[in-house]
Scaffold this active site. Structure first.
Site, PDB file in Angstrom:
ATOM      1  N   CYS A  69       1.244  -0.877   0.378  1.00 43.79           N
ATOM      2  CA  CYS A  69      -0.091  -0.009  -0.104  1.00 43.79           C
ATOM      3  C   CYS A  69       0.952   1.581  -0.163  1.00 43.79           C
ATOM      4  CB  CYS A  69      -1.031   0.140   1.470  1.00 43.79           C
ATOM      5  SG  CYS A  69      -1.599   1.267   1.836  1.00 43.79           S
ATOM      6  N   CYS A  83       0.111   3.986   2.237  1.00 41.91           N
ATOM      7  CA  CYS A  83       0.153   3.903   3.821  1.00 41.91           C
ATOM      8  C   CYS A  83       1.750   4.129   4.339  1.00 41.91           C
ATOM      9  CB  CYS A  83       0.496   2.193   4.224  1.00 41.91           C
ATOM     10  SG  CYS A  83      -1.801   0.976   3.726  1.00 41.91           S
TER      11      CYS A  83
END
Length: 325
Positions: free
Chosen positions: A81, A84
């Site tokens: 991700c 993230c």
């Protein structure tokens, strides 16, 4: 008599609706005494290995216990991700700034599917909190640092209202607690917000509503006041009501707008957010112009209660727009 119960509801903001509904009246005795809602003395200091911990399916019970002393921020992420990788450093930086008043638990959703499911992580990054053992959804996506700081401040307000006022003291490399934990960051609330918060603390929702309205009169762009007003208004509507009566009246009068609005409040306060939205959106077409406007206004309030960045809000907002136009 069954009153509206506290539960781990996924709501954001300065007020935890589920824990405050049907709280003791002002002046009533607190069963937990000076320890507060979490049952631990105010100002308790607990040693932890680090202010940033790894949360897993197997150790999360320990973090739930920790959350009864100090609020735990939960960062649900994955290696693949990209957002993230932007958000997690921001969370870690702010956790350090708050000097032990918050602890961060990072959860790799690929390795911990049970936690991913428990926090209903429909997308990542997703950030939640656990306060007194109860989960509270905060936001999804990589949001700006200033917004994250504001959310953390609200978490601390919510924690204080539930008696979770401890501090975590991180251990050094040798495993011994630091001799001098960092001083907490003390960021005062705006005066009207503080007055509203104090009113909520004593169970005076009418006064809190008045303070939030005054704040909005001074600054209509005050988003914290908008959210606070929506949330405390919902609390005020549910105060003193019971689950059987609310549901029975709604079932007996499926086209009664007041009964359906109240049961939608109940659904939302219990975490059944999609059910609350669907109930009102289904009722909308059968109403006259006045009734449609009442439902529209209530839905806009409920969107604020849940949080405009919650993934369940945009579909409901789009459905409402389609009904309007």
């Amino acid at each position: 008599m069954t009153t509206v119960p506290p539960s781990g509801v996924n709501l954001r903001g300065a007020v935890d609706l589920s824990s405050l509904v049907n709280r003791p009246a002002p002046g009533a005795a607190d069963a937990t005494g000076a320890a507060g809602a979490a049952g631990v003395p105010a100002g308790t200091v607990i040693p932890v290995p680090s202010l940033v911990l790894e949360g897993t399916d197997t150790n999360f019970g320990e973090l739930l216990e920790l959350s009864k002393i100090v609020p735990v921020i939960v960062d649900l992420w994955a290696e693949w991700c990209e957002p993230c990788k932007t958000l997690t450093p921001v969370l870690e930086k702010l956790i350090a700034e708050f000097g032990g008043r918050l602890v961060l638990a990072t959860v790799d959703v690929d390795s911990n599917p049970q936690l991913s499911q428990a926090f209903a992580a429909q997308s990542i990054p997703t950030v939640a909190a656990v306060i007194g053992g109860q989960p509270v959804q905060l936001f999804s996506g990589a949001v700006p640092e200033a917004q994250v700081r504001e959310v953390f401040e609200r978490v601390l307000e919510l924690a204080a209202s539930n008696g979770v006022t401890g501090t975590a003291s991180a251990a050094d490399a040798d495993g011994a607690p630091d001799a001098a934990p960092a001083e907490p960051v003390d960021i005062p609330l705006p005066p009207r917000h503080q007055a509203a918060y104090d009113a909520i603390e004593r169970g005076d929702y009418t006064a809190a509503i008045a303070e939030y309205k005054a704040a909005l009169a001074s600054d209509p762009r005050d988003t914290m006041a908008v959210a606070g007003l929506a949330q405390v208004s919902l609390l005020d509507r549910l105060t003193g009501k019971t689950i059987p009566v609310i549901r029975a009246e709604a079932a007996a009068a499926p086209n009664d707008i007041d009964a359906q609005l109240l049961v939608a409040d109940l659904d939302l306060s219990g975490g059944h957010i999609d059910d609350a939205f669907d109930r009102l959106l289904t009722l909308f077409p059968s109403q006259d112009a006045e009734g449609k406007n009442v439902i529209r206004q209530r839905l806009l309030e409920l969107f604020e209660v849940v949080g405009l960045d919650d993934p369940r809000v945009p579909p409901a907002r789009a459905r409402l727009a389609a009904l309007l136009y």
